[in-house]
Design an enzyme around this catalytic site. Sequence first.
Site, PDB file in Angstrom:
ATOM      1  N   CYS A 234       0.844  -1.197   0.000  1.00 49.97           N
ATOM      2  CA  CYS A 234       0.000   0.000   0.000  1.00 49.97           C
ATOM      3  C   CYS A 234       0.879   1.247   0.000  1.00 49.97           C
ATOM      4  CB  CYS A 234      -0.902  -0.013   1.228  1.00 49.97           C
ATOM      5  SG  CYS A 234      -1.797   1.529   1.477  1.00 49.97           S
TER       6      CYS A 234
ATOM      7  N   CYS B  10       0.541   3.443   3.161  1.00 49.41           N
ATOM      8  CA  CYS B  10       1.222   2.823   4.313  1.00 49.41           C
ATOM      9  C   CYS B  10       2.723   3.059   4.203  1.00 49.41           C
ATOM     10  CB  CYS B  10       0.941   1.327   4.363  1.00 49.41           C
ATOM     11  SG  CYS B  10      -0.675   0.891   5.062  1.00 49.41           S
TER      12      CYS B  10
ATOM     13  N   HIS C 121      -3.899   1.368   8.475  1.00 47.71           N
ATOM     14  CA  HIS C 121      -4.490   1.044   7.172  1.00 47.71           C
ATOM     15  C   HIS C 121      -5.986   0.786   7.330  1.00 47.71           C
ATOM     16  CE1 HIS C 121      -4.646  -0.259   2.990  1.00 47.71           C
ATOM     17  NE2 HIS C 121      -5.572  -1.097   3.437  1.00 47.71           N
TER      18      HIS C 121
ATOM     19  N   ASN D 158     -12.988  10.056  -1.552  1.00 48.05           N
ATOM     20  CA  ASN D 158     -13.568   9.193  -2.570  1.00 48.05           C
ATOM     21  C   ASN D 158     -13.628   7.777  -2.020  1.00 48.05           C
ATOM     22  OD1 ASN D 158     -13.654  11.340  -4.451  1.00 48.05           O
ATOM     23  ND2 ASN D 158     -11.525  10.969  -5.028  1.00 48.05           N
TER      24      ASN D 158
ATOM     25  N   HIS E 234      -6.517   3.256   0.541  1.00 47.90           N
ATOM     26  CA  HIS E 234      -6.150   3.550   1.935  1.00 47.90           C
ATOM     27  C   HIS E 234      -6.841   4.876   2.236  1.00 47.90           C
ATOM     28  CE1 HIS E 234      -2.857   3.787   5.246  1.00 47.90           C
ATOM     29  NE2 HIS E 234      -3.652   4.837   5.401  1.00 47.90           N
TER      30      HIS E 234
ATOM     31  N   HIS F 181      -8.224   8.358   2.850  1.00 49.60           N
ATOM     32  CA  HIS F 181      -7.561   9.667   2.837  1.00 49.60           C
ATOM     33  C   HIS F 181      -8.604  10.732   2.549  1.00 49.60           C
ATOM     34  CE1 HIS F 181      -7.367   7.929  -1.203  1.00 49.60           C
ATOM     35  NE2 HIS F 181      -7.476   9.155  -1.672  1.00 49.60           N
TER      36      HIS F 181
ATOM     37  N   HIS G 158      -8.953  14.527   0.866  1.00 45.29           N
ATOM     38  CA  HIS G 158      -8.352  15.561   0.022  1.00 45.29           C
ATOM     39  C   HIS G 158      -8.717  16.929   0.598  1.00 45.29           C
ATOM     40  CE1 HIS G 158      -7.705  12.863  -3.589  1.00 45.29           C
ATOM     41  NE2 HIS G 158      -8.620  12.170  -2.952  1.00 45.29           N
TER      42      HIS G 158
HETATM   43  P1  AMP Z   1      -8.158   8.954  -4.784  1.00 42.20           P
HETATM   44  O1  AMP Z   1      -8.316   8.934  -6.256  1.00 42.20           O
HETATM   45  O2  AMP Z   1      -9.241   9.656  -4.054  1.00 42.20           O
HETATM   46  O3  AMP Z   1      -7.888   7.563  -4.248  1.00 42.20           O
HETATM   47  O4  AMP Z   1      -6.876   9.838  -4.488  1.00 42.20           O
HETATM   48  C1  AMP Z   1      -5.578   9.325  -4.499  1.00 42.20           C
HETATM   49  C2  AMP Z   1      -4.663  10.487  -4.647  1.00 42.20           C
HETATM   50  O5  AMP Z   1      -3.365  10.076  -4.271  1.00 42.20           O
HETATM   51  C3  AMP Z   1      -4.552  11.032  -6.073  1.00 42.20           C
HETATM   52  O6  AMP Z   1      -4.948  12.401  -6.084  1.00 42.20           O
HETATM   53  C4  AMP Z   1      -3.072  10.850  -6.416  1.00 42.20           C
HETATM   54  O7  AMP Z   1      -2.561  11.904  -7.186  1.00 42.20           O
HETATM   55  C5  AMP Z   1      -2.443  10.775  -5.044  1.00 42.20           C
HETATM   56  N1  AMP Z   1      -1.186  10.035  -4.952  1.00 42.20           N
HETATM   57  C6  AMP Z   1      -0.923   8.794  -5.408  1.00 42.20           C
HETATM   58  N2  AMP Z   1       0.336   8.427  -5.107  1.00 42.20           N
HETATM   59  C7  AMP Z   1       0.878   9.482  -4.440  1.00 42.20           C
HETATM   60  C8  AMP Z   1       2.149   9.735  -3.856  1.00 42.20           C
HETATM   61  N3  AMP Z   1       3.150   8.822  -3.911  1.00 42.20           N
HETATM   62  N4  AMP Z   1       2.370  10.935  -3.258  1.00 42.20           N
HETATM   63  C9  AMP Z   1       1.389  11.859  -3.217  1.00 42.20           C
HETATM   64  N5  AMP Z   1       0.156  11.673  -3.727  1.00 42.20           N
HETATM   65  C10 AMP Z   1      -0.096  10.506  -4.332  1.00 42.20           C
HETATM   66 ZN    ZN Z   2      -2.365   1.391   3.614  1.00 46.91          ZN
END
Ligand code: AMP
Ligand code: ZN
Length: 113
Positions: free
Chosen positions: A4, A7, A46, A86, A97, A99, A101
């Site tokens: 992940c 993680c 997680h 989302n 995982h 999160h 925004h």
């Molecule tokens: P979601 O589509 O809501 O799952 O959002 C995932 C977000 O994670 C997206 O906006 C990606 O641009 C962001 N993302 C993915 N990998 C990374 C990373 N290594 N560092 C920072 N952001 C990331």
């Molecule tokens: Zn995770």
Amino acid sequence: MSDCVFCKIAAGEIPSNKVYEDDRIIAFHDINPMTPVHVLFVPKEHICCANAINEDNCDIVGHIFSKIPAVAKELGLENGYRVVTNCGKEGCQSVMHLHFHLLGGKQLGVGMG
Ligand code: AMP
Ligand code: ZN
């Protein structure tokens, strides 16, 4: 979860542009920002998504929201912002995982999808 990405960021195994961290959460700039300010708030535990929040783990959501105002202020979002999570395929979740925004830095649209 060994495969992940969030993680791994939480564990410091993948670098991130960090804006806040404590023992329970980390917040860092999104690698592909959708708005001038785009920060992700991530629990270190997680949890796959909003659909996995329950009575036992829901405190982390309040903890995250309690830290958002200070980060928003630090990043200049004094005129407001949006917080989005989302969930699942139809919610267009790409990282499984949990999160949140934090989006801002411009006038956002009224549409939500
Ligand atoms: P979601 O589509 O809501 O799952 O959002 C995932 C977000 O994670 C997206 O906006 C990606 O641009 C962001 N993302 C993915 N990998 C990374 C990373 N290594 N560092 C920072 N952001 C990331
Ligand atoms: Zn995770």
